[in-house]
Design an enzyme around this catalytic site. Sequence first.
Site, mmCIF file in Angstrom:
data_model
loop_
_atom_site.group_PDB
_atom_site.id
_atom_site.type_symbol
_atom_site.label_atom_id
_atom_site.label_comp_id
_atom_site.label_asym_id
_atom_site.label_seq_id
_atom_site.Cartn_x
_atom_site.Cartn_y
_atom_site.Cartn_z
ATOM 1 N N ARG A 1 0.827 -1.203 0.000
ATOM 2 C CA ARG A 1 0.000 0.000 0.000
ATOM 3 C C ARG A 1 0.867 1.261 0.000
ATOM 4 O O ARG A 1 0.551 2.250 -0.676
ATOM 5 C CB ARG A 1 -0.955 -0.023 1.201
ATOM 6 C CG ARG A 1 -2.098 -1.025 1.021
ATOM 7 C CD ARG A 1 -3.130 -0.892 2.122
ATOM 8 N NE ARG A 1 -2.691 -1.462 3.377
ATOM 9 C CZ ARG A 1 -2.983 -2.695 3.793
ATOM 10 N NH1 ARG A 1 -3.715 -3.501 3.033
ATOM 11 N NH2 ARG A 1 -2.568 -3.131 4.975
ATOM 12 N N ASP B 1 -6.766 -7.327 -5.640
ATOM 13 C CA ASP B 1 -6.289 -7.995 -4.417
ATOM 14 C C ASP B 1 -7.381 -8.940 -3.914
ATOM 15 O O ASP B 1 -8.003 -8.693 -2.877
ATOM 16 C CB ASP B 1 -5.939 -6.949 -3.362
ATOM 17 C CG ASP B 1 -5.267 -7.561 -2.138
ATOM 18 O OD1 ASP B 1 -4.738 -8.682 -2.244
ATOM 19 O OD2 ASP B 1 -5.282 -6.915 -1.070
ATOM 20 N N PHE C 1 -11.931 -5.752 -4.962
ATOM 21 C CA PHE C 1 -11.845 -6.514 -3.712
ATOM 22 C C PHE C 1 -11.276 -5.573 -2.646
ATOM 23 O O PHE C 1 -10.339 -5.903 -1.920
ATOM 24 C CB PHE C 1 -10.971 -7.758 -3.861
ATOM 25 C CG PHE C 1 -11.324 -8.631 -5.035
ATOM 26 C CD1 PHE C 1 -12.379 -9.529 -4.970
ATOM 27 C CD2 PHE C 1 -10.604 -8.554 -6.220
ATOM 28 C CE1 PHE C 1 -12.699 -10.338 -6.058
ATOM 29 C CE2 PHE C 1 -10.920 -9.350 -7.306
ATOM 30 C CZ PHE C 1 -11.974 -10.251 -7.230
ATOM 31 N N ASP D 1 -16.434 -3.962 -3.859
ATOM 32 C CA ASP D 1 -16.407 -5.116 -2.964
ATOM 33 C C ASP D 1 -17.832 -5.625 -2.821
ATOM 34 O O ASP D 1 -18.793 -4.874 -3.016
ATOM 35 C CB ASP D 1 -15.834 -4.744 -1.597
ATOM 36 C CG ASP D 1 -15.316 -5.948 -0.827
ATOM 37 O OD1 ASP D 1 -14.088 -6.169 -0.844
ATOM 38 O OD2 ASP D 1 -16.120 -6.657 -0.217
ATOM 39 N N SER D 2 -17.977 -6.898 -2.470
ATOM 40 C CA SER D 2 -19.311 -7.480 -2.312
ATOM 41 C C SER D 2 -19.790 -7.427 -0.864
ATOM 42 O O SER D 2 -20.823 -8.018 -0.535
ATOM 43 C CB SER D 2 -19.325 -8.934 -2.806
ATOM 44 O OG SER D 2 -18.382 -9.701 -2.092
ATOM 45 N N CYS E 1 -2.972 -14.501 -3.021
ATOM 46 C CA CYS E 1 -2.597 -14.942 -1.665
ATOM 47 C C CYS E 1 -2.842 -16.440 -1.505
ATOM 48 O O CYS E 1 -2.886 -16.944 -0.384
ATOM 49 C CB CYS E 1 -3.365 -14.150 -0.608
ATOM 50 S SG CYS E 1 -5.151 -14.373 -0.651
#
Length: 393
Positions: free
Chosen positions: A206, A297, A225, A247-248, A337
Amino acid sequence: MKVIRLHPGKDRSLLRRHPWVFASSIAKGGADSGETVRVESSDGQFLAWAAFSPASQIRLRAWSFDASERIDAAFFASRLRAALARRQALGLDLSACRLVHGESDGLPGCIVDRYDDIVVLQAGSAGIERWKSAIADGLQRLMPGTRIYERSDAALREREGLPASTGWLQGQGETQVEIRENGLRLRVDVATGHKTGFYLDQRDARARFADLVREQGLQRVLNCFSYTGGFSLAALAGGARQVVSVDSSAPALALAAEHVALNGFDAARASFLDADVNATLRRLRDEGAQFDAIVLDPPKFAATPQQVERAARAYKDINRLAFHLLPPGGWLFTFSCSGGISADLFQKIVAGAALDAGTDAQIVARTGAGLDHPLSLHFPEGEYLKGLLLRRS
């Protein structure tokens, strides 16, 4: 002390200081869940002290390769002290930091993160579960005045035959705290947040993204995300004029909006979409939208080796769509990830995505987890986070 004897030739991983032994390598012996055992080669030579996990395919996790070492409360206190000392020596801010990173800190299955005055313990193995009270005691002695909260609710607990366990181990009170990261204020709820509350592993990425936005004068940023807006705040701090977060999770986006206000940014520069990322990327592509920079991400797409093929398709799809939204010279910061997706495989996936999008890009930088997430030479599985910073040709 119970003894576990390995099949001939199955001692090689322990001799190389890799801490895992799989069930198929064991010739004889057993123990209770989390019990410390003596591990021997087929000819009776000492190999390691390890925690036994009867329900897991990773049947043994090594505590120590020193035959003279005792596995007791003092052992765990010593490992905790060493982990904190390593981070202090690196000059890390321990008020928002991973303090113990499992196998790479000599405590297989143990994650410890600190957020202000709350220390979060995650017991991901039978051995840590057995010793977690001693570990919590050791943490509080090392950091007086902190509270200890347990977040042992990750899916890997099921593979250890352990139920989810959350709540205060020491102390009580509010579970939301405020931390500072790269000069920005962030609110974290250790009871409900992802992982142990936040994605500490992306701190350095970041910071790098904020610098990139500032140095390149990037104005329009899409953060996919986005969770509670870590990369969105970085873009705003870097001077981006418009940042779109997708984002959800409505609660995560609401907290992201709070973070924008908390840090004094103009709310008109940030917009939030509660939507499916794939569907949003397709819609934006069809509308001909363009962004100077895009962050991808996503959550872990492959939790097990059996899911790697499906995960590879998912990573390729979102990266292909992102390339369509970048003009020449646009930037893509893309991550995986998933432990089952190696760095080489991830690069091949992203290269295939660019090819399918009819474009090309250069790798400007590779990133991973920060310095508080060390990687043991003997445990390559610890390198779970891979990032590529790309510039479209």
